[in-house]
Design a protein around this motif. Structure first.
Motif, short mmCIF file in Angstrom:
data_model
loop_
_atom_site.label_atom_id
_atom_site.label_comp_id
_atom_site.label_asym_id
_atom_site.label_seq_id
_atom_site.Cartn_x
_atom_site.Cartn_y
_atom_site.Cartn_z
N LEU A 1 0.85 -1.19 0.00
CA LEU A 1 0.00 0.00 0.00
C LEU A 1 0.89 1.24 0.00
N LEU A 2 0.64 2.13 -0.94
CA LEU A 2 1.33 3.42 -0.97
C LEU A 2 0.39 4.43 -0.34
N HIS A 3 0.80 4.96 0.79
CA HIS A 3 -0.07 5.83 1.59
C HIS A 3 0.72 7.09 1.92
N GLY A 4 0.40 8.16 1.22
CA GLY A 4 1.19 9.36 1.40
C GLY A 4 2.63 9.07 1.00
N ARG A 5 3.53 9.32 1.93
CA ARG A 5 4.95 9.05 1.67
C ARG A 5 5.38 7.71 2.23
N ASN A 6 4.42 6.97 2.74
CA ASN A 6 4.75 5.70 3.40
C ASN A 6 4.38 4.51 2.53
N VAL A 7 5.13 3.44 2.74
CA VAL A 7 4.87 2.18 2.06
C VAL A 7 4.61 1.11 3.11
N TYR A 8 3.52 0.40 2.97
CA TYR A 8 3.16 -0.64 3.91
C TYR A 8 3.08 -1.98 3.19
#
Length: 112
Positions: free
Chosen positions: A94-101
């Motif tokens: 998941l690409l969420h804002g600047r974060n990757v999960y």
């Protein structure tokens, strides 16, 4: 943010599987979701990705056989015409804002 993947299993060559991944938690802005896989002794590689515009891209090895789709915070991977080279642990991303999960991975085993 947490990702829960499911749908892996053992299937014979030529068969199909559908992977699912659900994201939960404080989700404000999803830029994209995708599936990666890692076979034994190999690096993790992109399988398919879908971004907010709906645009998708696939690894050459799965084009025409796999289809990625997304509904809200869930992403799916329909896998058809599976072959033993598709055997791997599949991870959702998941690409969420600047974060990757990343999800925990689900094992897909294709027998010949």
């Amino acid at each position: 943010v947490q990702l829960q993947a499911s749908g892996g299993g053992l299937v014979q060559a030529g068969g199909s599987l559908r992977l699912s991944c659900a994201a939960s938690g404080r989700i404000l802005s999803i830029a994209g979701m995708g599936w990666y896989r890692q076979a034994p002794g190999k690096q993790r590689e992109l399988v398919a990705r879908i971004v907010n515009s709906g645009s998708t891209n696939y690894a050459d090895s799965v084009k025409g056989r796999f289809t990625i789709s997304r509904e809200n915070a869930k992403v799916y991977l329909q896998m058809n015409s599976l072959n033993p080279e598709d055997t791997a642990v599949y991870y959702c991303q998941l690409l969420h804002g600047r974060n990757v999960y990343w999800g925990q991975g689900t094992l897909v085993t294709v027998s010949s």
